[in-house]
Design a protein around this motif. Structure first.
Motif, PDB file in Angstrom:
ATOM      1  N   ASN A 138     -16.926  -3.814  14.701  1.00  0.00           N
ATOM      2  CA  ASN A 138     -17.182  -3.066  15.941  1.00  0.00           C
ATOM      3  C   ASN A 138     -16.117  -2.003  16.193  1.00  0.00           C
ATOM      4  O   ASN A 138     -15.672  -1.803  17.323  1.00  0.00           O
ATOM      5  CB  ASN A 138     -17.265  -4.025  17.138  1.00  0.00           C
ATOM      6  CG  ASN A 138     -18.378  -5.042  16.992  1.00  0.00           C
ATOM      7  OD1 ASN A 138     -19.450  -4.733  16.469  1.00  0.00           O
ATOM      8  ND2 ASN A 138     -18.134  -6.269  17.432  1.00  0.00           N
ATOM      9  N   GLY A 139     -15.690  -1.350  15.117  1.00  0.00           N
ATOM     10  CA  GLY A 139     -14.711  -0.283  15.248  1.00  0.00           C
ATOM     11  C   GLY A 139     -13.275  -0.740  15.374  1.00  0.00           C
ATOM     12  O   GLY A 139     -12.362   0.089  15.472  1.00  0.00           O
ATOM     13  N   GLN A 140     -13.027  -2.054  15.351  1.00  0.00           N
ATOM     14  CA  GLN A 140     -11.679  -2.598  15.494  1.00  0.00           C
ATOM     15  C   GLN A 140     -11.161  -3.094  14.142  1.00  0.00           C
ATOM     16  O   GLN A 140     -11.890  -3.766  13.396  1.00  0.00           O
ATOM     17  CB  GLN A 140     -11.688  -3.756  16.495  1.00  0.00           C
ATOM     18  CG  GLN A 140     -10.313  -4.380  16.741  1.00  0.00           C
ATOM     19  CD  GLN A 140     -10.358  -5.485  17.782  1.00  0.00           C
ATOM     20  OE1 GLN A 140     -11.402  -5.765  18.361  1.00  0.00           O
ATOM     21  NE2 GLN A 140      -9.226  -6.117  18.030  1.00  0.00           N
ATOM     22  N   GLN A 141      -9.914  -2.772  13.829  1.00  0.00           N
ATOM     23  CA  GLN A 141      -9.324  -3.259  12.583  1.00  0.00           C
ATOM     24  C   GLN A 141      -9.225  -4.779  12.595  1.00  0.00           C
ATOM     25  O   GLN A 141      -8.817  -5.379  13.584  1.00  0.00           O
ATOM     26  CB  GLN A 141      -7.929  -2.666  12.387  1.00  0.00           C
ATOM     27  CG  GLN A 141      -7.211  -3.211  11.166  1.00  0.00           C
ATOM     28  CD  GLN A 141      -5.913  -2.494  10.857  1.00  0.00           C
ATOM     29  OE1 GLN A 141      -5.870  -1.598  10.050  1.00  0.00           O
ATOM     30  NE2 GLN A 141      -4.831  -2.901  11.516  1.00  0.00           N
ATOM     31  N   VAL A 142      -9.618  -5.391  11.484  1.00  0.00           N
ATOM     32  CA  VAL A 142      -9.481  -6.832  11.303  1.00  0.00           C
ATOM     33  C   VAL A 142      -8.465  -7.048  10.189  1.00  0.00           C
ATOM     34  O   VAL A 142      -8.588  -6.481   9.108  1.00  0.00           O
ATOM     35  CB  VAL A 142     -10.826  -7.482  10.926  1.00  0.00           C
ATOM     36  CG1 VAL A 142     -10.653  -8.979  10.711  1.00  0.00           C
ATOM     37  CG2 VAL A 142     -11.865  -7.220  12.015  1.00  0.00           C
ATOM     38  N   TYR A 143      -7.451  -7.860  10.451  1.00  0.00           N
ATOM     39  CA  TYR A 143      -6.358  -8.054   9.492  1.00  0.00           C
ATOM     40  C   TYR A 143      -6.795  -8.958   8.343  1.00  0.00           C
ATOM     41  O   TYR A 143      -7.670  -9.812   8.496  1.00  0.00           O
ATOM     42  CB  TYR A 143      -5.134  -8.618  10.210  1.00  0.00           C
ATOM     43  CG  TYR A 143      -4.538  -7.640  11.182  1.00  0.00           C
ATOM     44  CD1 TYR A 143      -3.632  -6.672  10.755  1.00  0.00           C
ATOM     45  CD2 TYR A 143      -4.890  -7.668  12.537  1.00  0.00           C
ATOM     46  CE1 TYR A 143      -3.089  -5.759  11.648  1.00  0.00           C
ATOM     47  CE2 TYR A 143      -4.358  -6.748  13.439  1.00  0.00           C
ATOM     48  CZ  TYR A 143      -3.463  -5.799  12.984  1.00  0.00           C
ATOM     49  OH  TYR A 143      -2.937  -4.878  13.858  1.00  0.00           O
ATOM     50  N   GLN A 144      -6.145  -8.751   7.201  1.00  0.00           N
ATOM     51  CA  GLN A 144      -6.488  -9.483   5.982  1.00  0.00           C
ATOM     52  C   GLN A 144      -5.410 -10.515   5.667  1.00  0.00           C
ATOM     53  O   GLN A 144      -4.266 -10.169   5.383  1.00  0.00           O
ATOM     54  CB  GLN A 144      -6.634  -8.510   4.801  1.00  0.00           C
ATOM     55  CG  GLN A 144      -7.817  -7.574   4.960  1.00  0.00           C
ATOM     56  CD  GLN A 144      -8.041  -6.706   3.733  1.00  0.00           C
ATOM     57  OE1 GLN A 144      -8.253  -5.512   3.841  1.00  0.00           O
ATOM     58  NE2 GLN A 144      -7.999  -7.316   2.546  1.00  0.00           N
ATOM     59  N   PHE A 145      -5.802 -11.783   5.677  1.00  0.00           N
ATOM     60  CA  PHE A 145      -4.860 -12.881   5.486  1.00  0.00           C
ATOM     61  C   PHE A 145      -4.274 -12.840   4.077  1.00  0.00           C
ATOM     62  O   PHE A 145      -5.008 -12.874   3.077  1.00  0.00           O
ATOM     63  CB  PHE A 145      -5.580 -14.203   5.727  1.00  0.00           C
ATOM     64  CG  PHE A 145      -4.689 -15.414   5.644  1.00  0.00           C
ATOM     65  CD1 PHE A 145      -3.529 -15.498   6.397  1.00  0.00           C
ATOM     66  CD2 PHE A 145      -5.014 -16.480   4.818  1.00  0.00           C
ATOM     67  CE1 PHE A 145      -2.717 -16.617   6.332  1.00  0.00           C
ATOM     68  CE2 PHE A 145      -4.210 -17.607   4.755  1.00  0.00           C
ATOM     69  CZ  PHE A 145      -3.055 -17.665   5.510  1.00  0.00           C
ATOM     70  N   LEU A 146      -2.947 -12.748   4.010  1.00  0.00           N
ATOM     71  CA  LEU A 146      -2.213 -12.715   2.744  1.00  0.00           C
ATOM     72  C   LEU A 146      -2.715 -11.617   1.799  1.00  0.00           C
ATOM     73  O   LEU A 146      -2.606 -11.722   0.581  1.00  0.00           O
ATOM     74  CB  LEU A 146      -2.271 -14.081   2.046  1.00  0.00           C
ATOM     75  CG  LEU A 146      -1.677 -15.253   2.834  1.00  0.00           C
ATOM     76  CD1 LEU A 146      -1.817 -16.546   2.049  1.00  0.00           C
ATOM     77  CD2 LEU A 146      -0.212 -15.006   3.192  1.00  0.00           C
ATOM     78  N   GLY A 147      -3.280 -10.574   2.394  1.00  0.00           N
ATOM     79  CA  GLY A 147      -3.789  -9.473   1.594  1.00  0.00           C
ATOM     80  C   GLY A 147      -5.072  -9.798   0.860  1.00  0.00           C
ATOM     81  O   GLY A 147      -5.486  -9.052  -0.035  1.00  0.00           O
ATOM     82  N   VAL A 148      -5.738 -10.916   1.225  1.00  0.00           N
ATOM     83  CA  VAL A 148      -6.941 -11.356   0.503  1.00  0.00           C
ATOM     84  C   VAL A 148      -8.174 -11.322   1.405  1.00  0.00           C
ATOM     85  O   VAL A 148      -9.053 -10.496   1.239  1.00  0.00           O
ATOM     86  CB  VAL A 148      -6.746 -12.761  -0.106  1.00  0.00           C
ATOM     87  CG1 VAL A 148      -8.021 -13.221  -0.816  1.00  0.00           C
ATOM     88  CG2 VAL A 148      -5.576 -12.761  -1.088  1.00  0.00           C
ATOM     89  N   SER A 149      -8.282 -12.287   2.336  1.00  0.00           N
ATOM     90  CA  SER A 149      -9.442 -12.402   3.242  1.00  0.00           C
ATOM     91  C   SER A 149     -10.736 -12.708   2.492  1.00  0.00           C
ATOM     92  O   SER A 149     -11.677 -11.919   2.466  1.00  0.00           O
ATOM     93  CB  SER A 149      -9.612 -11.137   4.082  1.00  0.00           C
ATOM     94  OG  SER A 149      -8.606 -11.035   5.057  1.00  0.00           O
ATOM     95  N   SER A 150     -10.796 -13.907   1.931  1.00  0.00           N
ATOM     96  CA  SER A 150     -11.979 -14.290   1.158  1.00  0.00           C
ATOM     97  C   SER A 150     -13.095 -14.892   2.004  1.00  0.00           C
ATOM     98  O   SER A 150     -14.155 -15.220   1.470  1.00  0.00           O
ATOM     99  CB  SER A 150     -11.590 -15.270   0.046  1.00  0.00           C
ATOM    100  OG  SER A 150     -11.000 -16.433   0.577  1.00  0.00           O
ATOM    101  N   PHE A 151     -12.893 -15.018   3.316  1.00  0.00           N
ATOM    102  CA  PHE A 151     -13.990 -15.458   4.185  1.00  0.00           C
ATOM    103  C   PHE A 151     -14.859 -14.267   4.582  1.00  0.00           C
ATOM    104  O   PHE A 151     -15.446 -14.237   5.667  1.00  0.00           O
ATOM    105  CB  PHE A 151     -13.461 -16.161   5.436  1.00  0.00           C
ATOM    106  CG  PHE A 151     -12.759 -17.467   5.172  1.00  0.00           C
ATOM    107  CD1 PHE A 151     -12.818 -18.098   3.954  1.00  0.00           C
ATOM    108  CD2 PHE A 151     -12.030 -18.078   6.190  1.00  0.00           C
ATOM    109  CE1 PHE A 151     -12.168 -19.299   3.718  1.00  0.00           C
ATOM    110  CE2 PHE A 151     -11.374 -19.280   5.967  1.00  0.00           C
ATOM    111  CZ  PHE A 151     -11.440 -19.894   4.730  1.00  0.00           C
ATOM    112  N   SER A 152     -14.925 -13.293   3.720  1.00  0.00           N
ATOM    113  CA  SER A 152     -15.775 -12.115   3.890  1.00  0.00           C
ATOM    114  C   SER A 152     -16.562 -11.923   2.603  1.00  0.00           C
ATOM    115  O   SER A 152     -16.046 -12.141   1.499  1.00  0.00           O
ATOM    116  CB  SER A 152     -14.919 -10.875   4.172  1.00  0.00           C
ATOM    117  OG  SER A 152     -15.710  -9.708   4.227  1.00  0.00           O
ATOM    118  N   GLN A 153     -17.832 -11.500   2.721  1.00  0.00           N
ATOM    119  CA  GLN A 153     -18.649 -11.330   1.522  1.00  0.00           C
ATOM    120  C   GLN A 153     -18.094 -10.256   0.593  1.00  0.00           C
ATOM    121  O   GLN A 153     -18.303 -10.309  -0.613  1.00  0.00           O
ATOM    122  CB  GLN A 153     -20.084 -11.007   1.926  1.00  0.00           C
ATOM    123  CG  GLN A 153     -20.805 -12.187   2.579  1.00  0.00           C
ATOM    124  CD  GLN A 153     -22.208 -11.832   3.019  1.00  0.00           C
ATOM    125  OE1 GLN A 153     -22.445 -10.750   3.551  1.00  0.00           O
ATOM    126  NE2 GLN A 153     -23.157 -12.740   2.786  1.00  0.00           N
TER     127      GLN A 153
END
Length: 388
Positions: A138-153
Motif C-alpha cells: 500500500n505504498g509503504q516500505q516493508v522491511y526485509q528480515f536479515l536481508g531475506v524475507s522468505s515469507f513473501s512469494q
C-alpha cells in the motif's frame, strides 16, 4: 509475459507490529538493483528466530523496524537478476542466506571464520545495500528480515546472500539447509569437531538440536544424550541418533549435576541449542574438566551468560558458532549434495505442511513444542505473478 524489470504483485505474510499475528497482504516487489537477485520463493520454514523477533522484540531482543516480512530459511528459483550479477541466471535453483559470503573481505579469505560482514549492518535493520527494501505494501516500505524475507512469494537479495544448488534438488526439503539443520549439524562437525567414541550432550531438541544429534551420530559419538523439558520430543531424538534422553523436570538436582553423575565426570562435548543463558551455564557445567568443550548454538540477545571463570581455568573450552561455521555460498551446495547422496536427513525434520495463509498456525505449533519444522508452501495453487 516476462516479469523481468517489472514490479511484481504477490502475497506475503506481513508483521505490522511486534507481538501481533502476521497478516497476509498483497505486496509489491521491485526489480533487483546492482548485485541483487529476485527470486520466487517456493518453500520456507518457520524458525525460532522468526518467532522471537515477532513476539520478543523489545523484551531483551534488539528492536527491528516494522512493518516487516520475516522468514530466512527457504529455497526458490531465480526470476531475474540485476546489473553486474554474473553468478546467477533466471531458472537457477537457490537457497537464500542470512549469512553472506562475498569472497573478497578479510573474513571470507580467512579459513578461521565464516562471519562475512557484507551488508551486515543494513541486513540487521531490514534494508539492502542502498538503504531501502524492495518490498512495499500500500505504498509503504516493508522491511526485509536479515536481508531475506522468505515469507513473501517473491523477494530480492544481495547476490552474496544466495547459494546456487543442483537442478534436481527438491526445494521442499533442501530449504532446511538455509538455517536450522546447517546450524546444528555444523556446530558438531565444524565447530566442535566431535571425535569418534565421544560422550555428547545436546540441550534442546528442536530442529537445531536434532541436527546436532545427527552430527554427533555421523561423527561416531559413543553416547549422545538429548536434554529437553518436552518428553514428546524424545522419540524423534532417538530417530536421529540419541542414545538416551533426559527431562530436567524429572530430577530434583540441576541437570548438569545429573549429567556429570551419569557420565562419571561430565561429557566431552555439550551443545546448547536453546538460546537461554541459564541453559548455556548448565551446558558448560555438564562438560568434563581438562578437555570438555561447550558450543553455544542457540541465539539470544538477552542477559549475558554468567560464566564461572573456574570452569574455564580448569581446561574446558567455551565457544560459539554462527550458521554452523559453514562458508555459506560455497558449502551449502555441498550439504545439498550430501542430502541427495542420503548422507544427511532432511525429510524427518518436517512435521507439518501448511499454506502461506496458515502461517500463524505454524508459529503456534512451534511455540507449543508440537512441531519440529513446518513447511510453508507459498504456492499451494500455482498462480502466475502479476506485473504492477
Amino acid at each position: 509475459m516476462s516479469t523481468t524489470g517489472q514490479v511484481i504483485k504477490c502475497k506475503a505474510a506481513v508483521a505490522w507490529e511486534p507481538g501481533k499475528p502476521l497478516s497476509i497482504e498483497d505486496v509489491e516487489v521491485a526489480p533487483p538493483k546492482v548485485h541483487e537477485v529476485r527470486i520466487k520463493v517456493v518453500a520456507t520454514g518457520v524458525c525460532h528466530t522468526d518467532w522471537v523477533n515477532l513476539y520478543e522484540t523489545g523484551k531483551g531482543m534488539k528492536f527491528r523496524p516494522f512493518p516487516l516480512v520475516l522468514g530466512h530459511e527457504a529455497a526458490g528459483v531465480v526470476e531475474s537478476v540485476g546489473p553486474e550479477v554474473t553468478n546467477f541466471s533466471p531458472g537457477d535453483k537457490v537457497i537464500p542466506l542470512f549469512l553472506p559470503q562475498c569472497f573478497d573481505c578479510d573474513r571470507c579469505r580467512s579459513p578461521k571464520t565464516n562471519l562475512c560482514k557484507k551488508n551486515w549492518e543494513n541486513a540487521q535493520v531490514g534494508i539492502l545495500a542502498d538503504g531501502t527494501s524492495r518490498i512495499s505494501c500500500n505504498g509503504q516500505q516493508v522491511y526485509q528480515f536479515l536481508g531475506v524475507s522468505s515469507f513473501s512469494q517473491y523477494t530480492v537479495l544481495s547476490d552474496a546472500s544466495l547459494a546456487k544448488i543442483r537442478d534436481d534438488a527438491p526445494l521442499d526439503k533442501v530449504y532446511l539447509l538455509g538455517c536450522g539443520v546447517s546450524t546444528g549439524y555444523g556446530a558438531v562437525v565444524n565447530t566442535g569437531k566431535v571425535e569418534k567414541d565421544s560422550l555428547c550432550a545436546v540441550f534442546g531438541l528442536g530442529a537445531v538440536g536434532l541436527a546436532a544429534i545427527m552430527g554427533c551420530q555421523i561423527a561416531g559419538a559413543k553416547r549422545i544424550i538429548g536434554i529437553d523439558i518436552n518428553p514428546d520430543k524424545f522419540e524423534k531424538a532417538r530417530e536421529f541418533g540419541a542414545t538416551e534422553c533426559v527431562n530436567p523436570k524429572e530430577h530434583s538436582r540441576n541437570i548438569q549435576e545429573v549429567l556429570v553423575e551419569m557420565t562419571n565426570g561430565g561429557v566431552d562435548y555439550a551443545f546448547e541449542c536453546v538460546g537461554s543463558p541459564a541453559v548455556m551455564t548448565a551446558a558448560l557445567e555438564s562438560t568434563i574438566d581438562a578437555w570438555g568443550m561447550c558450543v553455544i548454538v542457540g541465539w539470544t540477545e538477552t542477559e549475558a551468560m554468567n560464566v564461572v571463570v573456574e570452569k574455564i581455568l580448569m581446561g574446558r573450552t567455551l565457544t560459539g558458532t554462527y550458521f554452523g561455521g559453514w562458508k555459506s555460498v560455497q558449502e551449502v551446495p555441498k550439504l545439498v549434495d550430501d542430502y541427495m547422496k542420503k548422507k544427511l536427513k532432511l525429510d524427518e525434520f518436517i512435521t507439518h505442511k501448511l499454506p502461506l495463509d496458515q502461517i500463524n498456525k505454524a508459529f503456534d505449533l512451534l511455540k507449543l513444542g508440537q512441531s519440529i519444522r513446518a513447511l510453508i508452501n507459498l504456492w499451494p495453487e500455482e498462480n502466475n505473478p502479476k506485473v504492477a
